[in-house]
Design an enzyme around this catalytic site. Sequence first.
Site, short mmCIF file in Angstrom:
data_model
loop_
_atom_site.label_atom_id
_atom_site.label_comp_id
_atom_site.label_asym_id
_atom_site.label_seq_id
_atom_site.Cartn_x
_atom_site.Cartn_y
_atom_site.Cartn_z
N TRP A 144 54.50 20.63 7.63
CA TRP A 144 55.01 20.55 6.36
C TRP A 144 54.51 19.36 5.60
O TRP A 144 54.71 19.51 4.19
CB TRP A 144 56.76 20.39 6.58
CG TRP A 144 57.25 21.29 7.52
CD1 TRP A 144 56.81 22.63 7.73
CD2 TRP A 144 58.72 21.23 7.66
NE1 TRP A 144 57.94 23.33 8.28
CE2 TRP A 144 59.11 22.44 8.32
CE3 TRP A 144 59.82 20.38 7.48
CZ2 TRP A 144 60.48 23.24 8.71
CZ3 TRP A 144 60.94 20.90 7.79
CH2 TRP A 144 61.54 21.95 8.50
N LYS A 145 53.41 18.72 6.05
CA LYS A 145 53.14 17.46 5.49
C LYS A 145 54.19 16.69 4.71
O LYS A 145 55.20 16.34 5.29
CB LYS A 145 52.06 18.07 4.41
CG LYS A 145 51.09 19.12 5.11
CD LYS A 145 49.67 19.15 4.18
CE LYS A 145 48.81 19.95 5.06
NZ LYS A 145 47.49 20.44 4.30
N SER A 152 44.27 27.29 4.36
CA SER A 152 44.60 28.60 3.75
C SER A 152 45.14 29.58 4.66
O SER A 152 44.59 30.66 4.06
CB SER A 152 43.84 28.68 2.50
OG SER A 152 43.58 27.73 1.77
N GLY A 190 49.78 25.10 6.49
CA GLY A 190 50.54 24.34 5.55
C GLY A 190 51.28 24.74 4.68
O GLY A 190 52.34 25.14 4.80
N GLY A 191 50.76 24.80 3.21
CA GLY A 191 51.68 25.71 2.42
C GLY A 191 52.47 26.75 2.75
O GLY A 191 53.66 26.97 2.44
P1 13P Z 1 47.18 24.83 4.04
O1 13P Z 1 47.69 25.90 4.95
O2 13P Z 1 48.00 24.33 2.94
O3 13P Z 1 45.76 25.14 3.42
O4 13P Z 1 47.11 23.52 4.96
C1 13P Z 1 46.35 23.45 5.97
C2 13P Z 1 46.59 22.25 7.04
O5 13P Z 1 46.11 21.47 6.53
C3 13P Z 1 47.48 22.54 7.91
O6 13P Z 1 47.52 21.09 8.95
#
Ligand code: 13P
Length: 250
Positions: free
Chosen positions: A10-11, A213, A234-235
């Site tokens: 989730w960052k 991605s 991530g996103g």
């Molecule tokens: P995204 O899926 O947003 O590109 O991020 C990947 C990521 O850094 C997962 O740790």
Amino acid sequence: MRTPIIAGNWKMYKTVAEGRELVAGLLAGLGQVADREVVVCPPYTALYAIGEQVAGTPITLGAQEVFSESQGAFTGAVAPQMLRDVGCTYVIVGHSERRQIFGDTDATVNRKLRAALDFSLRPIMCVGESKPQRDSGQAEAIVTGQVRAGLVDVTATQLLNVVLAYEPIWAIGTGDTATAADAQAMHAAIRATLAELYGDAVAQTVRIQYGGSVKPDNVDELMSQTDIDGALVGGASLKADSFLRIIHFQ
Ligand code: 13P
């Protein structure tokens, strides 16, 4: 057989309430996921609440970062057993954002990974090259070098609790995914490095996730590759519908 592992990083997103809402959506749509592992990695502030919410469900809790010491005067840091205390099974170490923004090096990543293992947390160790490194033909050397350096003093028995994540930096948050073939080639190189270090039998058991991605429309092709054993997302892990579609890859 390696059980696929789909993890959402989730960052620095989601309050406790927002995280709970997301997890409620995931639990509602998850269904039977006996053949794959599902992990969510909320920010520290939401770990306890989400840990309570996922207890007894098919979702496992992970943290995004850990410090290498067990306790002490380390303002702002969080120790491995504190993560265990709030219900974490996994912890990400060496994410490129930690390496680039917060100064992690191969040596500090190795210390964090070993500290996690010492306290029965399963590290997800991220490796990946930058765009200039790929363009100049160094990607494989950089990535396999990060794997070797990150695993210094890690035994074969400990390695069984380690997950690796190949995350090309140029693919993170850009919508610019590695092709399935390029990702597979790097995963195979990582597994060959593990075989050199630990023997082929051990190398065949280690799960290697792809990250960068990953979306509902590319996950199936990525996951069909021989050496891609999961995704670190991530996103697309921030919304229940897109993360559920990724979890339910074909
Ligand atoms: P995204 O899926 O947003 O590109 O991020 C990947 C990521 O850094 C997962 O740790």
